[in-house]
Design a protein around this motif. Sequence first.
Motif, PDB file in Angstrom:
ATOM      1  N   GLU A 263       0.831  -1.210   0.000  1.00 29.19           N
ATOM      2  CA  GLU A 263       0.000   0.000   0.000  1.00 29.19           C
ATOM      3  C   GLU A 263       0.860   1.252   0.000  1.00 29.19           C
ATOM      4  O   GLU A 263       0.530   2.245  -0.672  1.00 29.19           O
ATOM      5  CB  GLU A 263      -0.923  -0.018   1.221  1.00 29.19           C
ATOM      6  CG  GLU A 263      -1.991  -1.099   1.171  1.00 29.19           C
ATOM      7  CD  GLU A 263      -2.754  -1.219   2.478  1.00 29.19           C
ATOM      8  OE1 GLU A 263      -2.344  -0.563   3.460  1.00 29.19           O
ATOM      9  OE2 GLU A 263      -3.757  -1.962   2.517  1.00 29.19           O
ATOM     10  N   LYS A 267       0.925   2.576  -6.835  1.00 31.22           N
ATOM     11  CA  LYS A 267       0.800   2.002  -8.183  1.00 31.22           C
ATOM     12  C   LYS A 267      -0.268   0.916  -8.233  1.00 31.22           C
ATOM     13  O   LYS A 267      -0.189  -0.010  -9.045  1.00 31.22           O
ATOM     14  CB  LYS A 267       2.148   1.426  -8.651  1.00 31.22           C
ATOM     15  CG  LYS A 267       3.327   2.364  -8.537  1.00 31.22           C
ATOM     16  CD  LYS A 267       3.229   3.499  -9.531  1.00 31.22           C
ATOM     17  CE  LYS A 267       4.412   4.443  -9.416  1.00 31.22           C
ATOM     18  NZ  LYS A 267       5.698   3.870  -9.750  1.00 31.22           N
ATOM     19  N   ASP A 268      -1.268   0.996  -7.337  1.00 33.13           N
ATOM     20  CA  ASP A 268      -2.405   0.061  -7.323  1.00 33.13           C
ATOM     21  C   ASP A 268      -1.990  -1.388  -7.046  1.00 33.13           C
ATOM     22  O   ASP A 268      -2.752  -2.320  -7.329  1.00 33.13           O
ATOM     23  CB  ASP A 268      -3.174   0.108  -8.652  1.00 33.13           C
ATOM     24  CG  ASP A 268      -3.798   1.469  -8.900  1.00 33.13           C
ATOM     25  OD1 ASP A 268      -4.172   2.131  -7.919  1.00 33.13           O
ATOM     26  OD2 ASP A 268      -3.899   1.874 -10.079  1.00 33.13           O
ATOM     27  N   GLU A 271      -4.343  -3.132  -4.678  1.00 37.06           N
ATOM     28  CA  GLU A 271      -5.672  -3.417  -5.204  1.00 37.06           C
ATOM     29  C   GLU A 271      -5.678  -4.569  -6.197  1.00 37.06           C
ATOM     30  O   GLU A 271      -6.733  -4.961  -6.700  1.00 37.06           O
ATOM     31  CB  GLU A 271      -6.252  -2.175  -5.895  1.00 37.06           C
ATOM     32  CG  GLU A 271      -6.795  -1.119  -4.937  1.00 37.06           C
ATOM     33  CD  GLU A 271      -5.704  -0.392  -4.186  1.00 37.06           C
ATOM     34  OE1 GLU A 271      -4.680  -0.067  -4.807  1.00 37.06           O
ATOM     35  OE2 GLU A 271      -5.869  -0.173  -2.972  1.00 37.06           O
ATOM     36  N   LYS A 272      -4.513  -5.120  -6.511  1.00 36.67           N
ATOM     37  CA  LYS A 272      -4.458  -6.233  -7.452  1.00 36.67           C
ATOM     38  C   LYS A 272      -5.125  -7.471  -6.856  1.00 36.67           C
ATOM     39  O   LYS A 272      -5.209  -7.640  -5.637  1.00 36.67           O
ATOM     40  CB  LYS A 272      -2.997  -6.569  -7.797  1.00 36.67           C
ATOM     41  CG  LYS A 272      -2.395  -5.677  -8.859  1.00 36.67           C
ATOM     42  CD  LYS A 272      -1.046  -6.197  -9.284  1.00 36.67           C
ATOM     43  CE  LYS A 272      -0.459  -5.322 -10.381  1.00 36.67           C
ATOM     44  NZ  LYS A 272      -1.250  -5.405 -11.630  1.00 36.67           N
TER      45      LYS A 272
END
Length: 360
Positions: A263, A267-268, A271-272
């Motif tokens: 987190e 760069k997300d 959330e992957k």
Amino acid sequence: MKFLDEAKVYIKSGDGGAGAVSFRREKFIEFGGPDGGDGGRGGDVWVEAVNGLNTLIDFRFQQHFKAQIGTHGMGRNRTGANGGDVTLKVPVGTQVLEEDKETLICDLTREGQRFRIAAGGNGGFGNAHFKTSVNQAPDWANPGLAGEEKTVWLHLKLIADAGLVGLPNAGKSTFLAAVTRARPKIANYPFTTLHPNLGVATIDGQEFILADIPGLIEGAHEGVGIGDRFLGHVERTRVLLHLVSAQEEKVGKAYTTVKTELEAYGKDLAEKAEIVALSQIDVLDDATLKKKTKELAKACGKTPFQISAATGKGMTEVLRALRDVIVEANAGVEKLAKVPKVRHRDIAESGDGEDVDGQS
């Protein structure tokens, strides 16, 4: 071969050749006139993604790349030759950044992709170009335009379908060696893996690429340990396999430590799609395994897989889970690519919506 995922290079495209000042001097031609040719164009600097490379080590030994200058124009209306181009051959997945390391110039994600990062200068006009009805004998010509020169950064982000993350000694390299033909270094001490490794895993006749990166520890985003330098290599993955070692005293804390670093990196990554697995379960008895599985499930909010690369237990199930996520993600990308683009003209003809100026 030593792994290198970042390199700084200086590039310069070729200068254009100068135009020529020349006049015809031939017998029996009383009014020869100007015949100076144009200069040739300077060479360009290109970057191209090629197969067979997985490191930028070649740019450790050569950091300067200069294209050829254009040949000057000559008499008898002879145009100078164009300068030769220079092509930087890089692995697939390489990004080219400006010197500030933030401005993206291009991102080469497919084999054969090419991009011109510095254009050569145009050649100058010879004096024949300036002949007019009121100036029959111009005695000047243009010099060639200068080429571009700058410093750029090459940054490699490996192309993989799935990435392995976890604390040091979570069993990532052992997992990679068990399911692929990759042979990473495996030892019982932290940071055995010093650079990313790639392998091709096969399950039920389907293949996908698996990337193993060095382990993360608390404070990695601040540079502790090896730091988060290698997290860029799992940015492009469809799914992350988060391995938590069963030998950890507090498996829940081990999970949240790595999750916090993902987190913080941004760069997300956090959330992957994520699959969580409790690894190295062959060292535990049934009661302890049940306890630690329950603790990890509470931390990650899902039931983790139980795997052992040494005995092969649970390996097939976790590979199938990875494959399913990858296939679903790839199908979504293909579906999105097939959506037809709507043109402003189509909208205007249909009578719905607004035109370019925002007036209906």
